[in-house]
Design a protein around this motif. Structure first.
Motif, PDB file in Angstrom:
ATOM      1  N   PHE A 199      35.026  60.274 -24.107  1.00 36.59           N
ATOM      2  CA  PHE A 199      34.193  61.467 -24.241  1.00 36.59           C
ATOM      3  C   PHE A 199      34.979  62.611 -24.883  1.00 36.59           C
ATOM      4  N   LEU A 200      36.228  62.794 -24.449  1.00 33.98           N
ATOM      5  CA  LEU A 200      37.059  63.854 -25.010  1.00 33.98           C
ATOM      6  C   LEU A 200      37.278  63.663 -26.507  1.00 33.98           C
ATOM      7  N   THR A 201      37.673  62.450 -26.899  1.00 31.30           N
ATOM      8  CA  THR A 201      38.000  62.212 -28.305  1.00 31.30           C
ATOM      9  C   THR A 201      36.763  62.267 -29.192  1.00 31.30           C
ATOM     10  N   THR A 202      35.611  61.856 -28.668  1.00 33.76           N
ATOM     11  CA  THR A 202      34.372  61.890 -29.451  1.00 33.76           C
ATOM     12  C   THR A 202      33.826  63.307 -29.554  1.00 33.76           C
ATOM     13  N   LEU A 203      33.827  64.010 -28.436  1.00 36.09           N
ATOM     14  CA  LEU A 203      33.325  65.387 -28.419  1.00 36.09           C
ATOM     15  C   LEU A 203      34.073  66.257 -29.413  1.00 36.09           C
ATOM     16  N   VAL A 217      45.162  60.570 -39.193  1.00 39.96           N
ATOM     17  CA  VAL A 217      46.223  60.154 -38.277  1.00 39.96           C
ATOM     18  C   VAL A 217      45.668  59.208 -37.218  1.00 39.96           C
ATOM     19  N   PHE A 218      44.472  59.500 -36.754  1.00 43.25           N
ATOM     20  CA  PHE A 218      43.775  58.638 -35.814  1.00 43.25           C
ATOM     21  C   PHE A 218      43.727  57.203 -36.354  1.00 43.25           C
ATOM     22  N   ALA A 219      43.246  57.059 -37.578  1.00 44.03           N
ATOM     23  CA  ALA A 219      43.089  55.727 -38.175  1.00 44.03           C
ATOM     24  C   ALA A 219      44.425  55.029 -38.350  1.00 44.03           C
ATOM     25  N   CYS A 220      45.432  55.773 -38.816  1.00 47.21           N
ATOM     26  CA  CYS A 220      46.729  55.154 -39.120  1.00 47.21           C
ATOM     27  C   CYS A 220      47.480  54.731 -37.868  1.00 47.21           C
ATOM     28  N   LEU A 221      47.306  55.447 -36.763  1.00 53.49           N
ATOM     29  CA  LEU A 221      48.111  55.186 -35.572  1.00 53.49           C
ATOM     30  C   LEU A 221      47.384  54.403 -34.485  1.00 53.49           C
ATOM     31  N   ILE A 222      46.094  54.123 -34.648  1.00 57.97           N
ATOM     32  CA  ILE A 222      45.382  53.365 -33.622  1.00 57.97           C
ATOM     33  C   ILE A 222      46.035  52.004 -33.349  1.00 57.97           C
ATOM     34  N   PRO A 223      46.433  51.235 -34.384  1.00 59.41           N
ATOM     35  CA  PRO A 223      47.124  49.971 -34.067  1.00 59.41           C
ATOM     36  C   PRO A 223      48.396  50.191 -33.255  1.00 59.41           C
ATOM     37  N   THR A 224      49.094  51.289 -33.529  1.00 61.11           N
ATOM     38  CA  THR A 224      50.292  51.607 -32.768  1.00 61.11           C
ATOM     39  C   THR A 224      49.936  51.931 -31.319  1.00 61.11           C
ATOM     40  N   GLY A 225      48.867  52.691 -31.122  1.00 64.72           N
ATOM     41  CA  GLY A 225      48.452  53.032 -29.764  1.00 64.72           C
ATOM     42  C   GLY A 225      48.113  51.810 -28.939  1.00 64.72           C
ATOM     43  N   ALA A 226      47.355  50.882 -29.524  1.00 61.33           N
ATOM     44  CA  ALA A 226      47.014  49.654 -28.810  1.00 61.33           C
ATOM     45  C   ALA A 226      48.265  48.836 -28.510  1.00 61.33           C
ATOM     46  N   ALA A 227      49.204  48.779 -29.461  1.00 62.42           N
ATOM     47  CA  ALA A 227      50.433  48.011 -29.267  1.00 62.42           C
ATOM     48  C   ALA A 227      51.311  48.627 -28.184  1.00 62.42           C
ATOM     49  N   LEU A 228      51.380  49.951 -28.137  1.00 61.99           N
ATOM     50  CA  LEU A 228      52.171  50.608 -27.099  1.00 61.99           C
ATOM     51  C   LEU A 228      51.607  50.306 -25.716  1.00 61.99           C
ATOM     52  N   GLY A 229      50.282  50.272 -25.614  1.00 57.14           N
ATOM     53  CA  GLY A 229      49.679  49.921 -24.329  1.00 57.14           C
ATOM     54  C   GLY A 229      50.011  48.505 -23.905  1.00 57.14           C
ATOM     55  N   LEU A 257      41.811  56.195 -27.405  1.00 56.59           N
ATOM     56  CA  LEU A 257      40.541  55.536 -27.695  1.00 56.59           C
ATOM     57  C   LEU A 257      40.581  54.016 -27.552  1.00 56.59           C
ATOM     58  N   PRO A 258      41.519  53.291 -28.183  1.00 57.37           N
ATOM     59  CA  PRO A 258      41.467  51.830 -28.033  1.00 57.37           C
ATOM     60  C   PRO A 258      41.717  51.368 -26.604  1.00 57.37           C
ATOM     61  N   LEU A 259      42.496  52.150 -25.851  1.00 55.14           N
ATOM     62  CA  LEU A 259      42.787  51.740 -24.478  1.00 55.14           C
ATOM     63  C   LEU A 259      41.599  51.949 -23.551  1.00 55.14           C
ATOM     64  N   THR A 260      40.657  52.840 -23.899  1.00 54.98           N
ATOM     65  CA  THR A 260      39.484  53.008 -23.043  1.00 54.98           C
ATOM     66  C   THR A 260      38.704  51.699 -22.956  1.00 54.98           C
ATOM     67  N   LEU A 261      38.491  51.064 -24.093  1.00 54.83           N
ATOM     68  CA  LEU A 261      37.736  49.810 -24.105  1.00 54.83           C
ATOM     69  C   LEU A 261      38.549  48.673 -23.479  1.00 54.83           C
ATOM     70  N   THR A 262      39.861  48.687 -23.672  1.00 54.60           N
ATOM     71  CA  THR A 262      40.712  47.658 -23.086  1.00 54.60           C
ATOM     72  C   THR A 262      40.713  47.747 -21.568  1.00 54.60           C
ATOM     73  N   LEU A 263      40.835  48.942 -21.035  1.00 58.26           N
ATOM     74  CA  LEU A 263      40.845  49.129 -19.581  1.00 58.26           C
ATOM     75  C   LEU A 263      39.527  48.657 -18.966  1.00 58.26           C
ATOM     76  N   VAL A 298      44.087  44.730 -28.685  1.00 53.82           N
ATOM     77  CA  VAL A 298      44.353  44.562 -30.112  1.00 53.82           C
ATOM     78  C   VAL A 298      43.037  44.612 -30.885  1.00 53.82           C
ATOM     79  N   ALA A 299      42.027  43.899 -30.385  1.00 58.87           N
ATOM     80  CA  ALA A 299      40.738  43.856 -31.071  1.00 58.87           C
ATOM     81  C   ALA A 299      40.078  45.233 -31.098  1.00 58.87           C
ATOM     82  N   ALA A 300      40.110  45.939 -29.949  1.00 61.03           N
ATOM     83  CA  ALA A 300      39.508  47.271 -29.898  1.00 61.03           C
ATOM     84  C   ALA A 300      40.245  48.244 -30.807  1.00 61.03           C
ATOM     85  N   GLY A 301      41.580  48.114 -30.857  1.00 55.36           N
ATOM     86  CA  GLY A 301      42.353  48.976 -31.734  1.00 55.36           C
ATOM     87  C   GLY A 301      42.014  48.748 -33.198  1.00 55.36           C
TER      88      GLY A 301
END
Length: 469
Positions: A20-24, A57-69, A116-122, A390-393
């Motif tokens: 909600f935060l990231t979309t709003l 930046v969102f688009a470029c780092l999303i794979p990194t965010g999912a990988a860090l999780g 964002l990608p971790l919301t769907l993963t969780l 990974v898929a959500a990211g």
């Protein structure tokens, strides 16, 4: 993995609050653009970058965010991402120039890329397969709530206080979300025991180049050396990324995913839908203020008939997709979105009243509602549950890249036919730009029809055997 008992309800609530935060934030900023343009003495390029700096930046780092999780723990990474997003929101609120705001938005995008990608993963990890569709439907509804609340919240805040408060609002929510997530979420990790650093660097650089080109195109020209060079360089880097992922022992993006028809078509649908949606949002948020003379609050209330639809329809679509399959909802969603935006372009005129715009906005909003949960549901259904991050990211990265392309597309068409000199000049550019956005959505219907009729959810064991093979 810790021994903390799984709390599906809390997981759904806390993960949904993050999305909600990231979309709003995207929609609130879009609503405030006309006020920012005056207050910060910004031009069209500055307005584009106010949104695109975040999305890029969102688009470029999303794979990194999912990988860090996956590597360090999804709960830990989620809390850190929320913290970074919250701090950057405070920095954005304190900005006094367009350049300072854009810099803060870059950091915001980095935080959102983890969240964002971790919301769907969780959510995927917390719910069994038979209840996952309903949970993802709620997630889609909350995503829609962020979109729906954005224009109204933005209008109230900009008109009642000042535009800086659209960023200050994130701070108390983020400060509450961090300790609650640390206490109530169950820790989990993905199948990757180490980061694929070469893959992260190649993917980030390639996505940055591919999105930089369209962002610069409206001002520099599509045939300019920097735009052509960026697109060519991005293509080379992404080809190198694919070559590396084929030989990496633990790739950040297993290429076998794209052999699954459901995963491939869901990402194709996400691209077309987000190009059309984010591009339209960029201009519709300005239409009611610059083109029709409404105040920010009046504009926010009038946009609500469009943006509130996902909140009402998306949860129902998520439940029905488990029963009838994802394909009909994705195809119908793109078709309705195209019809609504085309209808809006056809009736927009200097003497048009708001009453003539309501039905087109509702039709387009229902179309968005059918796509949000079904694309997400098809993506996570196509891979084993432990690889959902990974898929959500990947899907989130596709959507954010598409958003950058969408703004670049409509801005280029708008600039070629109109401008901000007067309401009539604004509408001269708005109409052909909306037709372009409608055409992109219509083209996506063909991709949606290629999706499988029914999806068999992949078990984790099968994925492990395939990876070993």
């Amino acid at each position: 993995m810790d021994d903390r008992p799984s709390r599906p309800g809390w997981t759904l609530a806390l993960a949904s609050l993050g999305v909600f935060l990231t979309t709003l934030d995207v929609v609130v900023v879009a609503t405030a653009l006309p006020v920012m343009r005056v207050g910060l003495h910004a031009d069209l390029a500055d307005l584009e970058w106010t949104i695109n700096a975040y999305n890029l930046v969102f688009a470029c780092l999303i794979p990194t965010g999912a990988a860090l999780g996956d590597r360090f723990g999804r709960r830990r990474a989620y809390v850190a991402g929320v913290g970074l997003f919250t701090a950057a929101s405070a920095a954005a609120a304190l900005s006094t120039t367009a350049g300072g705001l854009i810099a803060a938005r870059i950091v915001q995008g980095a935080g959102a890329a983890v969240v964002l990608p971790l919301t769907l993963t969780l959510i995927t990890a917390a719910f069994p397969a038979e209840k996952r569709g309903a949970a993802v439907g709620v997630w889609g509804g909350v995503t829609g709530l962020g979109v729906a609340a954005g224009p109204l919240v933005g209008g109230v805040v900009v008109q009642g206080v000042s535009w800086e408060w659209i960023f200050w609002l994130n701070v108390p929510v983020g400060l509450a979300l961090m300790p609650l997530s640390a206490l109530l979420l169950t820790e989990s990790r993905g199948p990757r025991s180490r980061l694929d650093v070469p893959g992260l660097v190649l993917a980030g650089a390639g996505l940055f180049a591919l999105t930089w080109g369209p962002v610069r195109a409206p001002s520099a020209g599509w045939g300019s050396a920097q735009v052509v060079g960026a697109l060519a360089g991005g293509a080379v880097l992404m080809a190198a990324f694919v070559a590396w992922e084929r030989r990496a022992r633990q790739p950040m993006l297993p290429l076998r995913y794209f052999r699954d028809r459901g995963f491939a078509t869901a990402n194709g649908v996400a691209f077309f839908q987000r190009v059309s949606l984010i591009g339209s949002l960029f201009l519709i948020a300005q239409l009611f203020q610059t083109g029709m003379g409404y105040s920010p609050l009046q504009a926010g209330l009038r946009i609500l008939v469009w943006t509130a639809m996902p909140m009402l329809v998306a949860p129902v679509a998520g439940v029905l997709a488990d029963r009838f399959g994802f394909r009909p909802f994705m195809a119908a969603g793109l078709a309705l979105q195209a019809a609504g935006l085309g209808w809006l372009a056809a009736v927009a005129a200097p003497d048009a009243g708001y009453g003539g715009l309501v039905l087109p906005l509702i039709v387009a909003g229902i179309g968005i509602s059918l796509c949000f949960p079904t694309v997400a549901g098809l993506v996570v259904s196509a891979v084993p549950p432990d690889e959902a991050g990974v898929a959500a990211g990947t899907n989130s990265a596709v959507g954010e890249v598409a958003g950058v392309f969408g703004i670049a597309l409509v801005a280029a068409v708008f600039a070629a036919h109109g401008g901000y000199g007067s309401p009539d000049r604004f509408l001269d550019g708005f109409v052909p730009a909306e037709w372009a956005a409608a055409g992109v959505s219509a083209a996506g219907v063909a991709v949606a029809l290629l999706a499988p009729g029914r999806v068999r959810r992949a078990p984790a064991a099968a994925a492990e055997k395939e990876a070993v093979a």
